[in-house]
Design a protein around this motif. Structure first.
Motif, PDB file in Angstrom:
ATOM      1  N   ARG A   1      24.928  27.850  44.856  1.00 54.15           N
ATOM      2  CA  ARG A   1      24.299  28.162  46.137  1.00 54.15           C
ATOM      3  C   ARG A   1      24.260  29.675  46.326  1.00 54.15           C
ATOM      4  N   GLU A   2      23.060  30.199  46.536  1.00 51.73           N
ATOM      5  CA  GLU A   2      22.922  31.625  46.816  1.00 51.73           C
ATOM      6  C   GLU A   2      23.466  31.884  48.215  1.00 51.73           C
ATOM      7  N   ILE A   3      24.355  32.854  48.310  1.00 52.80           N
ATOM      8  CA  ILE A   3      24.958  33.185  49.598  1.00 52.80           C
ATOM      9  C   ILE A   3      24.092  34.245  50.274  1.00 52.80           C
ATOM     10  N   PRO A   4      23.599  33.978  51.481  1.00 52.66           N
ATOM     11  CA  PRO A   4      22.782  34.972  52.191  1.00 52.66           C
ATOM     12  C   PRO A   4      23.587  36.246  52.474  1.00 52.66           C
ATOM     13  N   LYS A   5      22.884  37.387  52.544  1.00 53.21           N
ATOM     14  CA  LYS A   5      23.541  38.689  52.742  1.00 53.21           C
ATOM     15  C   LYS A   5      24.430  38.712  53.985  1.00 53.21           C
ATOM     16  N   ASP A   6      23.988  38.100  55.088  1.00 59.49           N
ATOM     17  CA  ASP A   6      24.812  38.122  56.299  1.00 59.49           C
ATOM     18  C   ASP A   6      26.096  37.319  56.114  1.00 59.49           C
ATOM     19  N   GLU A   7      26.032  36.218  55.377  1.00 61.78           N
ATOM     20  CA  GLU A   7      27.242  35.437  55.093  1.00 61.78           C
ATOM     21  C   GLU A   7      28.156  36.196  54.135  1.00 61.78           C
ATOM     22  N   GLU A   8      27.552  36.923  53.166  1.00 60.50           N
ATOM     23  CA  GLU A   8      28.324  37.761  52.239  1.00 60.50           C
ATOM     24  C   GLU A   8      29.194  38.734  53.016  1.00 60.50           C
ATOM     25  N   LYS A   9      28.582  39.420  53.966  1.00 55.37           N
ATOM     26  CA  LYS A   9      29.313  40.408  54.774  1.00 55.37           C
ATOM     27  C   LYS A   9      30.352  39.741  55.666  1.00 55.37           C
ATOM     28  N   GLN A  10      29.975  38.642  56.304  1.00 52.14           N
ATOM     29  CA  GLN A  10      30.880  37.944  57.209  1.00 52.14           C
ATOM     30  C   GLN A  10      32.131  37.457  56.470  1.00 52.14           C
ATOM     31  N   ARG A  11      31.968  36.944  55.273  1.00 56.88           N
ATOM     32  CA  ARG A  11      33.099  36.431  54.492  1.00 56.88           C
ATOM     33  C   ARG A  11      33.816  37.531  53.719  1.00 56.88           C
ATOM     34  N   GLY A  12      33.264  38.751  53.709  1.00 59.06           N
ATOM     35  CA  GLY A  12      33.874  39.863  52.991  1.00 59.06           C
ATOM     36  C   GLY A  12      33.647  39.814  51.496  1.00 59.06           C
ATOM     37  N   LEU A  13      32.705  38.989  51.059  1.00 59.08           N
ATOM     38  CA  LEU A  13      32.453  38.849  49.623  1.00 59.08           C
ATOM     39  C   LEU A  13      31.849  40.104  49.028  1.00 59.08           C
ATOM     40  N   ASP A  14      31.058  40.841  49.817  1.00 56.68           N
ATOM     41  CA  ASP A  14      30.461  42.081  49.317  1.00 56.68           C
ATOM     42  C   ASP A  14      31.543  43.100  48.978  1.00 56.68           C
ATOM     43  N   LEU A  15      32.585  43.195  49.799  1.00 56.58           N
ATOM     44  CA  LEU A  15      33.689  44.128  49.533  1.00 56.58           C
ATOM     45  C   LEU A  15      34.506  43.676  48.326  1.00 56.58           C
ATOM     46  N   LEU A  16      34.753  42.376  48.225  1.00 56.82           N
ATOM     47  CA  LEU A  16      35.487  41.853  47.075  1.00 56.82           C
ATOM     48  C   LEU A  16      34.715  42.094  45.780  1.00 56.82           C
ATOM     49  N   ALA A  17      33.405  41.912  45.829  1.00 60.27           N
ATOM     50  CA  ALA A  17      32.570  42.158  44.647  1.00 60.27           C
ATOM     51  C   ALA A  17      32.646  43.630  44.248  1.00 60.27           C
TER      52      ALA A  17
END
Length: 93
Positions: free
Chosen positions: A13-29
């Motif tokens: 499942r592709e995670i939308p950019k807003d969900e990426e930020k909300q879950r902190g996945l962008d920082l973890l990446a």
């Protein structure tokens, strides 16, 4: 013209950019990427993050050379593998 075939697992499942930020996945990446010497973050672009059965994955593309790197991490965002698109390993976790 070169045709690039992209195979996706239907369960990914592709995670939308807003969900990426909300879950902190962008920082973890970004933390994972900074730990890989072969990736110059100033010269690369990151694809969307995909949620998979084992955790997460995304691609990095060097904007100067076109080389693609596939990053896989587990559900706790621990590195599973970092490979070039030709399947050669960049580093071991």
């Amino acid at each position: 013209m070169k045709h690039i075939e992209q195979v996706q697992n239907p369960r990914d499942r592709e995670i939308p950019k807003d969900e990426e930020k909300q879950r902190g996945l962008d920082l973890l990446a970004n933390e994972i990427i900074e730990g890989i010497d072969e990736i110059d973050i100033r010269k690369t672009a990151r694809s969307s993050i995909f949620e998979t059965s084992y955790g997460f994955r995304w691609k990095m593309v060097n904007l100067h050379t076109g080389k693609r790197i596939i990053i896989k991490v587990d559900k706790d965002f621990k590195l599973i593998s970092a490979r070039y698109s030709d399947n050669s390993k960049i580093m071991r976790p």
